[in-house]
Design an enzyme around this catalytic site. Structure first.
Site, PDB file in Angstrom:
ATOM      1  N   PRO A  90      -5.117  12.474   3.476  1.00  0.00           N
ATOM      2  CA  PRO A  90      -4.735  13.036   4.938  1.00  0.00           C
ATOM      3  C   PRO A  90      -5.905  13.591   5.496  1.00  0.00           C
ATOM      4  O   PRO A  90      -6.061  13.876   6.556  1.00  0.00           O
ATOM      5  CB  PRO A  90      -3.917  14.350   4.359  1.00  0.00           C
ATOM      6  CG  PRO A  90      -3.669  14.339   2.929  1.00  0.00           C
ATOM      7  CD  PRO A  90      -4.463  13.263   2.095  1.00  0.00           C
ATOM      8  N   GLU A 118      -3.349  16.870  -6.067  1.00  0.00           N
ATOM      9  CA  GLU A 118      -4.356  17.663  -5.140  1.00  0.00           C
ATOM     10  C   GLU A 118      -5.557  16.848  -4.705  1.00  0.00           C
ATOM     11  O   GLU A 118      -6.119  17.349  -3.868  1.00  0.00           O
ATOM     12  CB  GLU A 118      -4.764  19.105  -5.573  1.00  0.00           C
ATOM     13  CG  GLU A 118      -3.733  19.966  -5.884  1.00  0.00           C
ATOM     14  CD  GLU A 118      -2.974  20.256  -4.667  1.00  0.00           C
ATOM     15  OE1 GLU A 118      -3.495  20.371  -3.198  1.00  0.00           O
ATOM     16  OE2 GLU A 118      -1.572  20.289  -4.626  1.00  0.00           O
ATOM     17  N   ARG A 156      -1.208  -7.689   8.871  1.00  0.00           N
ATOM     18  CA  ARG A 156      -0.613  -8.264   9.933  1.00  0.00           C
ATOM     19  C   ARG A 156      -1.675  -8.900  10.893  1.00  0.00           C
ATOM     20  O   ARG A 156      -1.211  -9.333  11.836  1.00  0.00           O
ATOM     21  CB  ARG A 156       0.388  -7.450  10.534  1.00  0.00           C
ATOM     22  CG  ARG A 156       0.117  -6.056  11.436  1.00  0.00           C
ATOM     23  CD  ARG A 156       1.379  -5.079  11.624  1.00  0.00           C
ATOM     24  NE  ARG A 156       2.193  -5.568  12.511  1.00  0.00           N
ATOM     25  CZ  ARG A 156       1.808  -5.850  13.775  1.00  0.00           C
ATOM     26  NH1 ARG A 156       0.974  -5.111  14.593  1.00  0.00           N
ATOM     27  NH2 ARG A 156       2.618  -6.075  14.786  1.00  0.00           N
ATOM     28  N   ASP A 171       2.044  -5.648  21.026  1.00  0.00           N
ATOM     29  CA  ASP A 171       2.110  -4.382  20.171  1.00  0.00           C
ATOM     30  C   ASP A 171       1.780  -3.215  20.982  1.00  0.00           C
ATOM     31  O   ASP A 171       0.857  -3.144  22.182  1.00  0.00           O
ATOM     32  CB  ASP A 171       0.716  -4.271  19.016  1.00  0.00           C
ATOM     33  CG  ASP A 171       1.168  -5.114  17.913  1.00  0.00           C
ATOM     34  OD1 ASP A 171       2.323  -5.315  17.671  1.00  0.00           O
ATOM     35  OD2 ASP A 171       0.166  -5.205  17.048  1.00  0.00           O
TER      36      ASP A 171
HETATM   37  N1  ADE Z   1      -1.917  11.158   1.000  1.00  0.00           N
HETATM   38  C1  ADE Z   1      -0.785  12.132   1.282  1.00  0.00           C
HETATM   39  N2  ADE Z   1      -0.813  12.263   2.432  1.00  0.00           N
HETATM   40  C2  ADE Z   1      -1.752  11.118   3.331  1.00  0.00           C
HETATM   41  C3  ADE Z   1      -1.976  10.762   4.555  1.00  0.00           C
HETATM   42  N3  ADE Z   1      -1.623  11.493   5.705  1.00  0.00           N
HETATM   43  N4  ADE Z   1      -2.706   9.592   4.884  1.00  0.00           N
HETATM   44  C4  ADE Z   1      -3.219   9.025   3.683  1.00  0.00           C
HETATM   45  N5  ADE Z   1      -2.937   9.525   2.412  1.00  0.00           N
HETATM   46  C5  ADE Z   1      -2.137  10.258   2.044  1.00  0.00           C
END
Ligand code: ADE
Length: 233
Positions: A90, A118, A156, A171
């Site tokens: 994330p 984590e 894709r 797209d």
């Molecule tokens: N792992 C957990 N959440 C994620 C996200 N938003 N993007 C990529 N990997 C992740």
């Protein structure tokens, strides 16, 4: 025949992603030899008899961290000269259409790490990862899903994966616009009719109508994209 794009995905939950790959257009492209996708279980590289892949974080705190040894062993075995190693996280750079397209165009081999818990030991990121990618500003309990989303969005763009290459140019996000509304038969359904113009066969007028609808939708939902469009002129 060698495939146009080879992907190795490293995860603790291979079964989660195998089903998706087998059932999808990506799976069909794989069967046709356009893609070569292998899903690996990180536990296969665990060094101890308990197949340990995670441990508590140094310095304390919640959750578990993926250990460096199995990840180093897996990546070093799977990578090839010139390949890109991608870590799904994330806190990575946001995935969007240009990034998916560029990664498909610039690579013939991707090694993807889907994290869990984590995160992973920072030394893996520092020493072996080329790019860190996020699929959005939210946190999944399982990074394997992020890996599957990433694979789908990149593959894709590989020539031959989609039945009709034209669908790529329609797209959402192409030219920084959201997509226009689509209709199919019947022309009249439960009192709701298809916009007249789409039935005329006048392609110039239809293109114009679609462009206006795209602009309207983008202005309402994603004005940030229009600002991008302005600054790109
Ligand atoms: N792992 C957990 N959440 C994620 C996200 N938003 N993007 C990529 N990997 C992740």
């Amino acid at each position: 025949m060698s495939s146009a794009l080879k992907i190795d995905l490293i995860t603790l939950f291979p079964a989660m992603v195998r089903g998706f790959l087998e059932e999808s257009m990506i799976g069909r492209a794989w069967q046709r030899g356009i893609l070569e996708i292998k899903v690996h279980n990180l536990r296969d590289w665990a060094a101890d008899k308990h197949f340990t892949t995670d441990d508590r974080p140094f310095g304390g705190g919640a959750g578990m961290v993926l250990k460096p040894e199995p990840l180093f062993a897996a990546i070093e075995e799977l990578r090839s000269p010139g390949c890109s190693v991608i870590f799904m996280t994330p806190d990575g750079e946001p995935l969007n259409l240009p990034l998916s397209r560029d990664l498909a165009a610039d690579n013939s081999h991707l090694v993807i790490i889907s994290g869990h818990y984590e995160g992973i030991d920072q030394r893996v990121r520092d020493a072996l990862v080329d790019r860190e990618v996020s699929i959005g500003d939210f946190v999944l309990t399982n990074g394997t899903l992020a890996g599957a989303v990433f694979i789908d969005s990149v593959c894709r763009h590989v020539p031959g994966v989609l039945g009709e290459e034209k669908s790529l140019t329609q797209d959402s996000f192409t030219g920084n616009l959201l997509s226009f509304p689509q209709y199919t038969r019947p022309a009249e359904f439960r009192g709701m009719s298809v916009p007249e113009i789409l039935l005329t066969g006048n392609h110039a007028a239809i293109d114009q109508w679609r462009k206006e609808r795209s602009l309207e939708k983008t202005r309402a939902r994603r004005p940030d994209l229009l600002n991008k469009k302005e600054s790109e002129k």
